[in-house]
Design a protein around this motif. Sequence first.
Motif, mmCIF file in Angstrom:
data_model
loop_
_atom_site.group_PDB
_atom_site.id
_atom_site.type_symbol
_atom_site.label_atom_id
_atom_site.label_comp_id
_atom_site.label_asym_id
_atom_site.label_seq_id
_atom_site.Cartn_x
_atom_site.Cartn_y
_atom_site.Cartn_z
ATOM 1 N N ASN A 1 85.813 -34.588 -0.613
ATOM 2 C CA ASN A 1 84.826 -34.289 -1.662
ATOM 3 C C ASN A 1 85.428 -33.567 -2.864
ATOM 4 O OD1 ASN A 1 82.941 -35.370 0.140
ATOM 5 N ND2 ASN A 1 82.609 -33.360 1.075
ATOM 6 N N GLY A 2 86.542 -34.071 -3.319
ATOM 7 C CA GLY A 2 87.120 -33.499 -4.533
ATOM 8 C C GLY A 2 87.881 -32.198 -4.325
ATOM 9 N N ARG A 3 88.039 -31.795 -3.080
ATOM 10 C CA ARG A 3 88.788 -30.554 -2.830
ATOM 11 C C ARG A 3 89.878 -30.797 -1.788
ATOM 12 N NH1 ARG A 3 86.243 -26.049 -4.983
ATOM 13 N NH2 ARG A 3 84.258 -26.584 -5.966
ATOM 14 N N ILE A 4 90.870 -29.916 -1.818
ATOM 15 C CA ILE A 4 91.994 -30.102 -0.896
ATOM 16 C C ILE A 4 91.970 -28.990 0.161
ATOM 17 C CG2 ILE A 4 94.515 -30.136 -0.702
ATOM 18 C CD1 ILE A 4 94.593 -31.340 -3.474
ATOM 19 N N TYR A 5 92.181 -29.404 1.398
ATOM 20 C CA TYR A 5 92.197 -28.443 2.508
ATOM 21 C C TYR A 5 93.572 -28.500 3.176
ATOM 22 C CZ TYR A 5 87.260 -28.328 1.549
ATOM 23 O OH TYR A 5 86.069 -28.175 0.904
ATOM 24 N N TYR A 6 94.181 -27.307 3.296
ATOM 25 C CA TYR A 6 95.527 -27.228 3.873
ATOM 26 C C TYR A 6 95.481 -26.640 5.270
ATOM 27 C CZ TYR A 6 97.188 -27.649 -0.985
ATOM 28 O OH TYR A 6 97.446 -28.051 -2.261
ATOM 29 N N LYS A 7 96.430 -27.113 6.073
ATOM 30 C CA LYS A 7 96.704 -26.480 7.364
ATOM 31 C C LYS A 7 98.228 -26.383 7.478
ATOM 32 C CE LYS A 7 94.313 -29.354 10.067
ATOM 33 N NZ LYS A 7 93.607 -29.923 11.236
ATOM 34 N N ALA A 8 98.696 -25.293 8.055
ATOM 35 C CA ALA A 8 100.157 -25.155 8.158
ATOM 36 C C ALA A 8 100.521 -24.190 9.275
ATOM 37 C CB ALA A 8 100.738 -24.656 6.841
ATOM 38 N N GLU A 9 101.772 -24.288 9.690
ATOM 39 C CA GLU A 9 102.288 -23.339 10.674
ATOM 40 C C GLU A 9 103.792 -23.220 10.534
ATOM 41 O OE1 GLU A 9 101.287 -24.062 14.850
ATOM 42 O OE2 GLU A 9 102.556 -22.347 15.342
ATOM 43 N N SER A 10 104.333 -22.159 11.085
ATOM 44 C CA SER A 10 105.779 -21.957 11.069
ATOM 45 C C SER A 10 106.201 -21.324 12.380
ATOM 46 C CB SER A 10 106.179 -21.036 9.917
ATOM 47 O OG SER A 10 107.534 -20.674 10.040
ATOM 48 N N VAL B 1 106.622 -15.809 7.650
ATOM 49 C CA VAL B 1 106.277 -17.021 6.903
ATOM 50 C C VAL B 1 104.843 -17.444 7.216
ATOM 51 C CG1 VAL B 1 106.813 -19.473 6.646
ATOM 52 C CG2 VAL B 1 108.656 -17.812 6.713
ATOM 53 N N LYS B 2 104.454 -17.300 8.469
ATOM 54 C CA LYS B 2 103.061 -17.626 8.823
ATOM 55 C C LYS B 2 102.088 -16.739 8.055
ATOM 56 C CE LYS B 2 102.974 -17.860 13.501
ATOM 57 N NZ LYS B 2 102.411 -18.238 14.822
ATOM 58 N N GLY B 3 102.467 -15.480 7.878
ATOM 59 C CA GLY B 3 101.623 -14.567 7.109
ATOM 60 C C GLY B 3 101.505 -15.013 5.658
ATOM 61 N N LEU B 4 102.622 -15.465 5.097
ATOM 62 C CA LEU B 4 102.608 -15.963 3.718
ATOM 63 C C LEU B 4 101.756 -17.230 3.624
ATOM 64 C CD1 LEU B 4 106.421 -15.571 2.837
ATOM 65 C CD2 LEU B 4 104.547 -14.017 2.234
ATOM 66 N N ILE B 5 101.931 -18.102 4.624
ATOM 67 C CA ILE B 5 101.127 -19.326 4.679
ATOM 68 C C ILE B 5 99.650 -18.971 4.704
ATOM 69 C CG2 ILE B 5 100.433 -21.232 6.198
ATOM 70 C CD1 ILE B 5 103.341 -21.351 7.178
ATOM 71 N N SER B 6 99.328 -17.997 5.514
ATOM 72 C CA SER B 6 97.930 -17.588 5.664
ATOM 73 C C SER B 6 97.347 -17.183 4.302
ATOM 74 C CB SER B 6 97.872 -16.433 6.663
ATOM 75 O OG SER B 6 96.635 -15.795 6.596
ATOM 76 N N MET B 7 98.132 -16.446 3.524
ATOM 77 C CA MET B 7 97.650 -16.028 2.197
ATOM 78 C C MET B 7 97.518 -17.219 1.255
ATOM 79 S SD MET B 7 99.301 -12.334 1.326
ATOM 80 C CE MET B 7 101.008 -12.719 1.539
ATOM 81 N N LEU B 8 98.507 -18.109 1.287
ATOM 82 C CA LEU B 8 98.474 -19.275 0.395
ATOM 83 C C LEU B 8 97.280 -20.173 0.735
ATOM 84 C CD1 LEU B 8 102.269 -20.250 0.189
ATOM 85 C CD2 LEU B 8 100.871 -19.209 -1.606
ATOM 86 N N ILE B 9 97.034 -20.330 2.029
ATOM 87 C CA ILE B 9 95.901 -21.163 2.440
ATOM 88 C C ILE B 9 94.588 -20.516 2.001
ATOM 89 C CG2 ILE B 9 94.597 -21.933 4.478
ATOM 90 C CD1 ILE B 9 97.185 -22.711 5.784
ATOM 91 N N ARG B 10 94.521 -19.200 2.174
ATOM 92 C CA ARG B 10 93.304 -18.488 1.772
ATOM 93 C C ARG B 10 92.999 -18.709 0.284
ATOM 94 N NH1 ARG B 10 92.952 -11.961 2.119
ATOM 95 N NH2 ARG B 10 91.128 -11.665 0.770
ATOM 96 N N VAL B 11 94.072 -18.730 -0.525
ATOM 97 C CA VAL B 11 93.884 -18.876 -1.972
ATOM 98 C C VAL B 11 93.651 -20.335 -2.369
ATOM 99 C CG1 VAL B 11 95.001 -18.600 -4.230
ATOM 100 C CG2 VAL B 11 95.242 -16.816 -2.499
ATOM 101 N N LEU B 12 94.418 -21.246 -1.780
ATOM 102 C CA LEU B 12 94.451 -22.619 -2.300
ATOM 103 C C LEU B 12 93.576 -23.615 -1.525
ATOM 104 C CD1 LEU B 12 98.240 -23.046 -3.185
ATOM 105 C CD2 LEU B 12 96.355 -22.434 -4.714
ATOM 106 N N SER B 13 93.348 -23.352 -0.251
ATOM 107 C CA SER B 13 92.616 -24.341 0.538
ATOM 108 C C SER B 13 91.154 -24.362 0.100
ATOM 109 C CB SER B 13 92.728 -24.003 2.027
ATOM 110 O OG SER B 13 92.391 -25.124 2.789
#
Lengths: 414, 149
Positions: free
Chosen positions: B70-79, B84-96
């Motif tokens: 629906n016009g938006r992007i949803y991310y999932k990631a792991e390390s 790095v997982k903590g950084l991913i968590s922040m990036l997902i919170r902001v961008l997902s």
Amino acid sequence: MMPSAAVQESFDVYSVRKHFPILNREVKGKPLVYFDNAASSQKPQVVIDALVNYYTGFNANIHRGIHSLAEEATAAYEATRDAAAQYINSPSREQIIFTRGTTEGINLVAQTWGRQNVKKGDEIIISTMEHHSNIVPWYILAQEKDAVLKVIPVSETGELIFEEYEKLLSDKTKIVAIGHASNSLGTINPVKKIIQKAHAAGAVVLVDGAQSSVHLDINVQDLDCDFFVFSSHKMYGPTGVGVLYGKYNLLETMPVYQGGGEMIKEVEFGRIIYNDLPYKYEAGTPNIADTVALKAAIDFVSQIGKENIRKHESELLAYATNQLQQVPGLKIYGRAKDKVSLVSFVVEKVHPQDLGILLDNRGVAVRTGHHCTQPLMDFFCIPGTTRASFAMYNTIEEIDILVDGLQRAIKKLA
Amino acid sequence: MSTSNGHKRIEEIEQEIVEEFSLFDTWDDKYEYIIDLGKKLPPLESQFKKDENKVRGCQSTVWLVAEYKNGRIYYKAESDAVIVKGLISMLIRVLSGQKPDEIVETKLDFLSEIGMMKHLAQTRSNGLLAMVRQMKNYALAFKLKHESV
């Protein structure tokens, strides 16, 4: 300043530290603890002074100029060749070729001697513990020539399995390219024995001395190696310069590497006469300043005394090994009897990268990752290790800071 | 300032994170918080942990997947590394959950404001910049695929 006397009689690490200005700095608000010496060592003031003196006193292009500066620069540049020849006991100064570093030295041999002598179906022997720099040039050559790369396996303790090496040798073996000491495990390889066996099979041997030249006494004549390569920046000298030593008849008969100025005697279109050794392999204006300053590093190491340094570094290695072994869940990789002064380890359930970041936050510089030895990491089935590598200026107190930092980090991460 | 359909804007979430980090006096505390975020990041389903989802340029292994809905992007990631997982968590919170355009355009100033760029991003080995680049690449790819006229 350094006393001008020969080898210092006593070794005092706190006096030694005073020669290295960078050790006074802080990282993340803490005193720097520099344990990434196997990647690159810090530079003593005499080396920094030599660089500044060159640029402030006698910077000029070498070998061709008739004026005073050119003569002084040439003399200083060539004095390093003498010092380097002496440092590894080369029979002559003509056998010392300046390169950009160990990597270029290996590439030079692969692309000249290798291209001339390795044919289809021939075999090149390396080992599992080689640095990528001593893998990729041979891989490229093998691809080009349709030759075969054979690999000496290592044991669980991180030592070469000598019997397996002997089995790999045959009349197809053209060259054995072997690290003198492993950058990721510390293992000192029995290169003299390796060279004897290779010669008996009719192969030549290149020794990658990147990790050994700073720690061990190097005697290329005693080793009887055909090529020996090392880098300045891992032995307290500047970056961007290294040495390739080769046996005279090999260097003499190998084809040239790069073309340009300095490496020629006469150029007419259709007819070029190449220069004599060592200039034949030194095309273009070389890295004059760093080469000049390399002599200051060699002199500095000689004055502190390699025996003194080795004794001190052995104490650091023994202490670090003992302290680290007591950290729960920590496993040391590389348990050879003969090691240079570095410890590589993995902590259960903790990623090396996390350890590296948290240690850096305490001012401790270690190396984490695969150390450019991916095949070795694959053998041990680990993504990488944390490596603490020691130099003449490191102290027991610094190892305590590392161990304390590790324990705090593990508590947070596990 | 939330948009009408309940989505918080990128800048809004960035501001929240900056305020959270302002509570910490030392990097010890900041790392502890990041590690905590990392430990709480939900694991990525195993079918996504394949080579094609790996982010290059990281010393640790990072898997990143993105989905367009629906016009938006949803991310999932792991390390495999927890910071790095903590950084991913922040990036997902902001961008997902954001729109492709906004993801492509954002400068992610919060990373500098909380000191992360200065503290971590000087070397490529920690992979922070590689992750950001990969997330933006996904956004650009989806934008071209779904929104080109």
